[in-house]
Design a protein around this motif. Structure first.
Motif, PDB file in Angstrom:
ATOM      1  N   LEU A 163    -125.475  34.693 -31.625  1.00 15.27           N
ATOM      2  CA  LEU A 163    -124.163  34.393 -32.219  1.00 15.27           C
ATOM      3  C   LEU A 163    -123.210  33.733 -31.221  1.00 15.27           C
ATOM      4  O   LEU A 163    -122.004  33.633 -31.481  1.00 15.27           O
ATOM      5  CB  LEU A 163    -123.498  35.657 -32.791  1.00 15.27           C
ATOM      6  CG  LEU A 163    -124.297  36.459 -33.818  1.00 15.27           C
ATOM      7  CD1 LEU A 163    -123.490  37.644 -34.318  1.00 15.27           C
ATOM      8  CD2 LEU A 163    -124.737  35.584 -34.974  1.00 15.27           C
ATOM      9  N   ARG A 164    -123.744  33.250 -30.111  1.00 13.14           N
ATOM     10  CA  ARG A 164    -122.877  32.651 -29.096  1.00 13.14           C
ATOM     11  C   ARG A 164    -122.597  31.168 -29.334  1.00 13.14           C
ATOM     12  O   ARG A 164    -121.670  30.614 -28.729  1.00 13.14           O
ATOM     13  CB  ARG A 164    -123.495  32.858 -27.704  1.00 13.14           C
ATOM     14  CG  ARG A 164    -123.504  34.317 -27.275  1.00 13.14           C
ATOM     15  CD  ARG A 164    -123.976  34.482 -25.836  1.00 13.14           C
ATOM     16  NE  ARG A 164    -125.421  34.412 -25.706  1.00 13.14           N
ATOM     17  CZ  ARG A 164    -126.237  35.475 -25.766  1.00 13.14           C
ATOM     18  NH1 ARG A 164    -125.727  36.679 -25.983  1.00 13.14           N
ATOM     19  NH2 ARG A 164    -127.531  35.341 -25.605  1.00 13.14           N
ATOM     20  N   LYS A 165    -123.357  30.521 -30.185  1.00 11.83           N
ATOM     21  CA  LYS A 165    -123.130  29.105 -30.482  1.00 11.83           C
ATOM     22  C   LYS A 165    -122.264  28.992 -31.733  1.00 11.83           C
ATOM     23  O   LYS A 165    -122.663  29.404 -32.832  1.00 11.83           O
ATOM     24  CB  LYS A 165    -124.461  28.386 -30.676  1.00 11.83           C
ATOM     25  CG  LYS A 165    -125.290  28.314 -29.389  1.00 11.83           C
ATOM     26  CD  LYS A 165    -126.556  27.517 -29.583  1.00 11.83           C
ATOM     27  CE  LYS A 165    -127.342  27.405 -28.276  1.00 11.83           C
ATOM     28  NZ  LYS A 165    -128.613  26.651 -28.464  1.00 11.83           N
ATOM     29  N   ARG A 166    -121.089  28.447 -31.562  1.00  8.21           N
ATOM     30  CA  ARG A 166    -120.072  28.463 -32.625  1.00  8.21           C
ATOM     31  C   ARG A 166    -120.507  27.775 -33.915  1.00  8.21           C
ATOM     32  O   ARG A 166    -120.282  28.319 -34.999  1.00  8.21           O
ATOM     33  CB  ARG A 166    -118.778  27.842 -32.109  1.00  8.21           C
ATOM     34  CG  ARG A 166    -117.660  27.837 -33.136  1.00  8.21           C
ATOM     35  CD  ARG A 166    -116.349  27.365 -32.553  1.00  8.21           C
ATOM     36  NE  ARG A 166    -115.818  28.343 -31.613  1.00  8.21           N
ATOM     37  CZ  ARG A 166    -114.599  28.242 -31.070  1.00  8.21           C
ATOM     38  NH1 ARG A 166    -113.822  27.200 -31.376  1.00  8.21           N
ATOM     39  NH2 ARG A 166    -114.176  29.156 -30.231  1.00  8.21           N
ATOM     40  N   PRO A 167    -121.125  26.573 -33.868  1.00  8.50           N
ATOM     41  CA  PRO A 167    -121.507  25.946 -35.145  1.00  8.50           C
ATOM     42  C   PRO A 167    -122.455  26.811 -35.973  1.00  8.50           C
ATOM     43  O   PRO A 167    -122.322  26.886 -37.200  1.00  8.50           O
ATOM     44  CB  PRO A 167    -122.182  24.638 -34.698  1.00  8.50           C
ATOM     45  CG  PRO A 167    -121.612  24.361 -33.350  1.00  8.50           C
ATOM     46  CD  PRO A 167    -121.418  25.696 -32.716  1.00  8.50           C
ATOM     47  N   HIS A 168    -123.386  27.474 -35.315  1.00  6.03           N
ATOM     48  CA  HIS A 168    -124.321  28.317 -36.056  1.00  6.03           C
ATOM     49  C   HIS A 168    -123.640  29.599 -36.539  1.00  6.03           C
ATOM     50  O   HIS A 168    -123.957  30.103 -37.618  1.00  6.03           O
ATOM     51  CB  HIS A 168    -125.532  28.630 -35.190  1.00  6.03           C
ATOM     52  CG  HIS A 168    -126.404  27.441 -34.929  1.00  6.03           C
ATOM     53  ND1 HIS A 168    -127.175  26.849 -35.901  1.00  6.03           N
ATOM     54  CD2 HIS A 168    -126.589  26.712 -33.796  1.00  6.03           C
ATOM     55  CE1 HIS A 168    -127.818  25.819 -35.387  1.00  6.03           C
ATOM     56  NE2 HIS A 168    -127.475  25.702 -34.107  1.00  6.03           N
ATOM     57  N   ALA A 169    -122.711  30.136 -35.769  1.00  5.25           N
ATOM     58  CA  ALA A 169    -121.951  31.301 -36.222  1.00  5.25           C
ATOM     59  C   ALA A 169    -121.103  30.938 -37.440  1.00  5.25           C
ATOM     60  O   ALA A 169    -120.975  31.730 -38.384  1.00  5.25           O
ATOM     61  CB  ALA A 169    -121.069  31.836 -35.097  1.00  5.25           C
ATOM     62  N   THR A 170    -120.551  29.746 -37.431  1.00 10.92           N
ATOM     63  CA  THR A 170    -119.783  29.278 -38.593  1.00 10.92           C
ATOM     64  C   THR A 170    -120.684  29.172 -39.820  1.00 10.92           C
ATOM     65  O   THR A 170    -120.308  29.609 -40.917  1.00 10.92           O
ATOM     66  CB  THR A 170    -119.143  27.915 -38.296  1.00 10.92           C
ATOM     67  OG1 THR A 170    -118.260  28.043 -37.182  1.00 10.92           O
ATOM     68  CG2 THR A 170    -118.380  27.399 -39.501  1.00 10.92           C
ATOM     69  N   ALA A 171    -121.868  28.600 -39.629  1.00 10.97           N
ATOM     70  CA  ALA A 171    -122.816  28.492 -40.738  1.00 10.97           C
ATOM     71  C   ALA A 171    -123.202  29.871 -41.264  1.00 10.97           C
ATOM     72  O   ALA A 171    -123.309  30.082 -42.484  1.00 10.97           O
ATOM     73  CB  ALA A 171    -124.059  27.725 -40.289  1.00 10.97           C
TER      74      ALA A 171
END
Length: 530
Positions: A163-171
């Motif tokens: 969950l440290r990469k923001r675009p993937h957390a947003t998705a």
């Protein structure tokens, strides 16, 4: 498969996903089967939401928050814009065309990230040719979109680096809200793989990395919660009560019959292998897994540890299967979101088999049978023999039961004419029931809604209580339907109710009758107007 050619693998996966989507579009235009029960209900609500949108924002919001009450509404919401291309079931089913293509691409991305591009391409092919998955895509049911959402969740989870990469957390936040709006059971399918993968990513992580993971988790919740609450805030008590009943209570026993037994679980697993994964893929998985075990000893400790981590992720994904094996409701379609885990595992096993220099030709030969089965279920013809499947059926012709004419006739038959708010229907048949009459009513632009006499009513008194509770203005009775074609549990009181109506012992009086063809006829009993 050459592991050094990810671009070629991506191109192949894109072609497979596009071909599956094109086949889906062809099928929904060729199939003439009448929507029935749940799929008709989803279609009705989608049509009414589309019509409310045309009336303005206030009407749209009001229709959205009151949709279904106890069934998550997103499938009907997603399909509503497609009615701009025509008011038909085929137009609504076009939303699953998008889901079919997206499932193939996400299967490629997930398997590629875990096992390499070669496994990604094979996973795409397997997902697109699993009987239950492509069969469900051709029905207006939530499982097709739900399967794609779960598959997308697992990919973005893996790609998020804890969950440290923001675009993937947003998705993931968007998928959390959307998944809950597809089905209240969405967390059941994602909880175990999420917990396992985050535990693996956080073990030994630095305090800074843990802080970034907590920030990512908060981002997921902050995005997902408002999306889900846009509907659940108004309907959560109804949803929870029905979800329990459908899984373990009265509704489950009506639809799936009886409680748990060892024999019922074995029967269910056999059906899952033959109708869900497909007997061919199930047997192939066993052989590929056995062959793969022979190669494990040749790998380094680090390679085996990484392989174990990825395999355990897929195993965690499959854990909810126990809920369905040991639960009362044995509807096979509910396990569809678990099947991509099987597809990815089989793809990884196949990709690692030592078959060179004949590997491409052997894999092409391997997929000949499931591809031929897909062609048969899509176009109705095949080269090889295939057993009939419950969900993956070739395009069907359909007998016209004059449902469109019936909803127009029922509305015109009331004193003063015009639409009725509610009509109770004393028949539950796949071709004609309260759900598909409500769908045809919405299709014709009418506000009339039809209700049934209740799930498996044991007495006419209970049915009459439901008629009164629903505020029915009329009762529609259909006769001339062969008794052997009727689901017995849902038609127990029809004859007794008709005798009471004809005897004048109820507050409804005979208004008019119509012949429906095929020996069938309908009588409308209306409440006298004051």
């Amino acid at each position: 498969m050459n592991r050094q050619s990810p671009r070629r693998a991506l191109a192949g996966a894109t072609f497979v996903a596009a071909a599956a989507a094109a086949a889906h579009l062809w099928y929904i235009r060729a199939d003439a089967f009448t929507p029935s029960w749940d799929d008709a209900w989803y279609l009705e609500e989608s049509l009414r939401l589309h019509d409310a949108f045309l009336q303005g924002p206030k009407a749209f919001v009001d229709a959205y928050v009151h949709m279904f009450r106890f069934k998550a509404p997103l499938l009907s919401v997603l399909a509503a814009p497609f009615f701009a291309f025509g008011r038909s079931a085929a137009a609504a089913l076009a939303v699953n065309t998008v889901m079919v293509a997206a499932a193939g691409i996400y299967a490629f991305l997930l398997a590629s990230s875990l096992f390499g591009a070669g496994a990604g391409l094979l996973a795409c092919v397997i997902v697109e040719t699993m009987p239950l998955l492509y069969g469900l895509s051709r029905q207006f049911m939530v499982e097709c979109a739900l399967t794609t959402a779960v598959l997308a969740w697992v990919f973005h989870l893996v790609a998020s680096d804890g969950l440290r990469k923001r675009p993937h957390a947003t998705a993931l936040g968007i998928l959390l809200g959307a998944g809950l709006l597809l089905k209240v059971l969405f967390p059941l399918f994602i909880a175990a793989p999420t917990a396992y993968w985050l535990w693996q990513r956080l073990r030994g992580a630095s305090s800074r990395e843990r802080a970034k993971s907590r920030s990512g988790a908060m981002r997921v919740v902050v995005i997902g919660a408002p999306i889900a609450l846009s509907w659940y805030a108004f309907n959560w008590p109804y949803v929870l009560a029905f979800a329990y009943s459908a899984g373990f209570g009265a509704v489950a026993s009506h639809y799936a019959g009886g409680g748990w037994s060892f024999l019922s679980s074995l029967t269910y697993l056999r059906a899952l292998a033959s109708e869900g994964v497909g007997a061919y893929y199930a047997v192939a998985a066993l052989f590929a897994g056995a062959a793969l075990l022979r190669t494990i000893g040749t790998r380094s400790i680090l390679e085996r540890a990484a392989e174990s981590e990825r395999t355990m992720l897929l195993a965690a994904w499959l854990l909810p299967l126990a809920v369905f094996v040991f639960g009362r409701n044995k509807e096979l379609r509910f396990v569809a979101p678990l099947l991509p885990a099987v597809a990815v595992a089989l793809a990884a096993a196949l990709d690692r088999l030592h078959l060179r220099p004949w590997k491409p030709a052997l894999l092409a030969a391997f997929f000949a049978y499931p591809a031929d089965a897909f062609v048969r279920a899509t176009f109705g013809a095949s080269v090889l023999p295939h057993r009939p499947l419950a969900y993956a059926l070739p395009p069907r012709a359909d007998e016209d039961w004059k449902q469109r004419e019936l909803v127009d006739w029922a509305a015109a038959g009331m004193p003063g004419g015009g639409d009725l708010p509610v009509i109770a229907v004393a028949l539950e048949h796949p071709k004609l029931n309260a759900n598909n009459l409500s769908y045809f009513s919405a299709l014709r632009g009418r506000q009339t809604r039809y209700v049934n006499l209740g799930h498996a009513q044991d007495s006419v008194q209970a049915a009459l209580i439901r008629v009164r509770e629903k505020g029915a203005d009329a009762v529609l009775v259909v006769s001339g339907v062969p008794p052997e074609s009727l689901p017995a549990d849902f038609n127990r009181v029809n004859d007794e109710l008709m005798r009471l109506l004809d005897g004048g012992g109820l507050e409804f009086t005979r208004a008019r009758a119509i012949e429906l063809g095929g020996g069938r006829s309908a009588v409308l009993y209306a409440r006298p107007q004051n």
